[in-house]
Design a protein around this motif. Structure first.
Motif, PDB file in Angstrom:
ATOM      1  N   THR A   1       0.838  -1.198   0.000  1.00  0.00           N
ATOM      2  CA  THR A   1       0.000   0.000   0.000  1.00  0.00           C
ATOM      3  C   THR A   1       0.875   1.251   0.000  1.00  0.00           C
ATOM      4  O   THR A   1       0.675   2.171  -0.808  1.00  0.00           O
ATOM      5  CB  THR A   1      -0.909   0.003   1.244  1.00  0.00           C
TER       6      THR A   1
ATOM      7  N   SER B   1     -16.707  -7.857  -1.973  1.00  0.00           N
ATOM      8  CA  SER B   1     -16.111  -6.588  -2.389  1.00  0.00           C
ATOM      9  C   SER B   1     -16.789  -6.042  -3.646  1.00  0.00           C
ATOM     10  O   SER B   1     -16.718  -4.852  -3.923  1.00  0.00           O
ATOM     11  CB  SER B   1     -14.620  -6.761  -2.632  1.00  0.00           C
TER      12      SER B   1
ATOM     13  N   ILE C   1      -1.558  -3.332  -6.205  1.00  0.00           N
ATOM     14  CA  ILE C   1      -2.361  -2.240  -5.653  1.00  0.00           C
ATOM     15  C   ILE C   1      -2.272  -1.003  -6.538  1.00  0.00           C
ATOM     16  O   ILE C   1      -3.257  -0.289  -6.738  1.00  0.00           O
ATOM     17  CB  ILE C   1      -1.914  -1.943  -4.209  1.00  0.00           C
TER      18      ILE C   1
ATOM     19  N   LEU D   1     -10.677  -2.181  -4.027  1.00  0.00           N
ATOM     20  CA  LEU D   1     -10.676  -3.574  -3.566  1.00  0.00           C
ATOM     21  C   LEU D   1     -11.085  -4.586  -4.641  1.00  0.00           C
ATOM     22  O   LEU D   1     -10.386  -5.578  -4.838  1.00  0.00           O
ATOM     23  CB  LEU D   1     -11.571  -3.725  -2.335  1.00  0.00           C
TER      24      LEU D   1
ATOM     25  N   GLU E   1     -14.430 -11.933  -2.582  1.00  0.00           N
ATOM     26  CA  GLU E   1     -14.526 -11.223  -3.853  1.00  0.00           C
ATOM     27  C   GLU E   1     -15.976 -10.810  -4.113  1.00  0.00           C
ATOM     28  O   GLU E   1     -16.248  -9.680  -4.531  1.00  0.00           O
ATOM     29  CB  GLU E   1     -14.004 -12.118  -4.966  1.00  0.00           C
TER      30      GLU E   1
ATOM     31  N   ALA F   1      -8.267  -5.179  -6.833  1.00  0.00           N
ATOM     32  CA  ALA F   1      -7.030  -5.681  -6.219  1.00  0.00           C
ATOM     33  C   ALA F   1      -7.163  -7.113  -5.733  1.00  0.00           C
ATOM     34  O   ALA F   1      -6.171  -7.833  -5.678  1.00  0.00           O
ATOM     35  CB  ALA F   1      -6.610  -4.767  -5.062  1.00  0.00           C
ATOM     36  N   ILE F   2      -8.395  -7.529  -5.367  1.00  0.00           N
ATOM     37  CA  ILE F   2      -8.521  -8.813  -4.661  1.00  0.00           C
ATOM     38  C   ILE F   2      -8.059 -10.021  -5.475  1.00  0.00           C
ATOM     39  O   ILE F   2      -7.356 -10.870  -4.932  1.00  0.00           O
ATOM     40  CB  ILE F   2      -9.946  -8.977  -4.102  1.00  0.00           C
TER      41      ILE F   2
ATOM     42  N   MET G   1      -9.700   3.093  -0.978  1.00  0.00           N
ATOM     43  CA  MET G   1      -9.597   1.696  -0.536  1.00  0.00           C
ATOM     44  C   MET G   1     -10.801   0.858  -0.982  1.00  0.00           C
ATOM     45  O   MET G   1     -10.618  -0.175  -1.627  1.00  0.00           O
ATOM     46  CB  MET G   1      -9.448   1.650   0.990  1.00  0.00           C
ATOM     47  N   PRO G   2     -12.045   1.277  -0.642  1.00  0.00           N
ATOM     48  CA  PRO G   2     -13.180   0.425  -1.056  1.00  0.00           C
ATOM     49  C   PRO G   2     -13.326   0.338  -2.572  1.00  0.00           C
ATOM     50  O   PRO G   2     -13.687  -0.723  -3.086  1.00  0.00           O
ATOM     51  CB  PRO G   2     -14.404   1.110  -0.433  1.00  0.00           C
TER      52      PRO G   2
END
Lengths: 269, 230
Positions: free
Chosen positions: B32, B219, B112, B147, B216, B150-151, B143-144
């Motif tokens: 991050t 998110s 990220i 996600l 996943e 990125a997941i 961040m949200p």
């Protein structure tokens, strides 16, 4: 005119690369390298460099053989999963899952120590023509690395085969091509072009897996550096040189693959 | 199977999982910070981070583990000696987490960074237009929103981390692969123990896949499904 243009182009490129902070960073890096060259011990190099070259050659040889064999195995694996009947696709999927779900080191040791301890129990294996090979370490290394590459690349090829537009295959069938010809002329080339960018990454990953073969007594460049460490009691020098060697090979691989990719027609699908 | 060796394998598995979890957490922190440094940092930060991610991704993990393992413990002991303390034995667990976390950090930086770049620019601009301070924007928007992108990559990294713990067997840390080797060496039942260890690793991977699928889906809540659009 064109010479002038290239000169200007090169100057522009150099000015992008050589910003003031970059020059400082490069100088710092150079100073570090010079420090390493002068204050660390490199007197063992003349004694070991021949062995080192052999080790590099052996690592590259294993890399080339396992990538070629692994890719040859990945094509049927991907094809079976993308369009095969269930009795082909299920075993292929299980194979890929097992290979991708367990560490390569464990697979390597399973083959070398596990199978290697089973084989001598059977007299007919010891008497066969394969025995001189099965007593050495490198066949196990080649088999384990080949399976590993096939497992990962088989998954990629599955996606690549499934990604070829249906219309292409239908058009080929409408032309009256046989199934084998469709596969050879239409399906495989287009899937290969799709998989090529990931092939670079997979090959670099495979290169980074080759030092594991040193743990089953194959003398590659990693094993040579371990020997230097044991003989001279030096910790950092052989490892730093080893890191530099791997970085150079990675750089060459990426460069070669980018040249190959540039020659492939861009527009697909 | 001799009684007790199964327990040894399970202890090894526990150590492997401890290291994998620790390394992934450390890798996420580094990743991050690294991603934000690469996207919003100054020119020097960016160049240094580029060197970090390139070098770590070009050198085999085994070589990095050896280098960092020796260099890291050496460095700490020299610092301690300079400050007047006596030498300490670094625990294998801490060293393993540090080494694998450092490697994971380089990969998760790239994951990220890509995920942040995939966020629609308008969302970040809207957050700025509302006058959100950077910290709040990071927590509520970046961040949200990043996600779901990125997941998949981070999940891959977790699976790689569980398998990379096996490499610590080479520096003599007691985890599943080394436990297996010892058990197999003593009992001479090589095939049995290696297959058992393989099954344990596979179980971890399959169980992780199950959890990852749930995470996943969570998110992606509220996002239009690609499947239905077809």
């Amino acid at each position: 005119m064109s010479a002038e243009a290239t000169a200007i182009d090169m100057a522009a490129r150099a000015s992008i690369w050589l910003k003031p902070h970059r020059i400082v960073l490069i100088l710092v890096a150079l100073a570090l390298v010079l420090c390493a060259a002068f204050f660390m011990r490199w007197d063992w190099l003349p004694q070991y460099w021949e062995m080192g070259l052999m080790g590099i050659w052996r690592a590259l040889w294993i890399l080339a053989v396992t990538c070629a064999l692994g890719f040859a195995l990945a094509v049927p694996l991907g094809l079976a999963q993308a369009g095969g009947p269930i009795w082909f696709s299920a075993p292929a999927k299980v194979f890929c899952t097992i290979i991708r779900g367990t560490p390569l080191l464990l697979q390597l040791w399973l083959l070398y120590y596990g199978l290697g301890s089973i084989f001598p129990q059977y007299p007919w294996i010891r008497e066969s023509w394969l025995w001189p090979y099965l007593r050495q370490a490198w066949p196990y290394a080649v088999v384990a690395l080949t399976f590993s590459f096939a497992g990962y690349e088989g998954e990629v090829m599955r996606g690549a085969f499934a990604g070829v537009p249906r219309g292409q295959l239908e058009a080929a069938r409408a032309f009256g091509m046989s199934r084998w010809k469709i596969f050879r002329r239409i399906w495989l080339p287009q899937a290969f072009y799709r998989a090529l960018p990931t092939l670079t990454g997979e090959t670099v990953l495979q290169l980074k897996s080759t030092p594991l073969v040193a743990t089953i007594s194959v003398i590659d460049i990693f094993a040579v550096s371990s020997k230097v460490r044991q003989d001279t009691y030096l910790t950092y020098e052989p490892l730093l040189l080893l890191a530099l060697i791997y970085m150079t090979i990675t750089g060459i691989l990426v460069f070669v693959f980018s040249r190959i990719e540039a020659r492939i027609p861009v527009k697909i699908g | 199977m001799a009684p007790g060796w199964g327990g040894t394998l399970l202890v090894g598995l526990l150590h492997s999982l401890e290291i994998a979890i620790g390394a992934t957490c450390l890798g996420l922190l580094i990743g991050t910070a690294g991603a934000f440094g690469k996207l919003y940092g100054g020119p020097v930060t960016r160049d240094l981070l580029a060197v970090y991610t390139t070098v770590v991704r070009a050198v085999p993990e085994l070589v990095l583990i050896l280098l960092l393992y020796y260099a890291g413990t050496d460095l700490i002991n020299q610092v301690l000696a300079a400050m007047g303390y006596s030498r300490v034995d670094i625990s294998g667990l801490a060293a393993g987490i540090f080494v694998l976390g450092f490697v994971q950090g380089a990969y998760s930086t790239e994951v990220i960074r890509g995920a942040i770049l995939a966020i629609p620019q308008g969302q970040i601009e809207a957050a700025r237009a509302y006058g959100m301070p950077p910290g709040l924007m990071l927590r509520r928007i970046t961040m949200p929103a990043m996600l779901p992108f990125a997941i998949p990559g981070l999940a891959n990294l977790w699976l790689i981390a569980t398998k990379d713990t096996a490499l610590l067997a080479v520096v003599g840390f007691f985890e599943l692969t080394l436990a297996t080797r010892q058990a197999a060496g003593v009992t001479k039942a090589y095939l049995l123990f290696y297959v058992a260890a393989g099954v344990l690793y596979l179980a971890v991977t399959l169980f992780s896949n199950l959890i990852i699928g749930r995470v996943e889906a969570w998110s992606r809540r509220g996002m239009p499904s690609v499947k239905e659009a077809r």
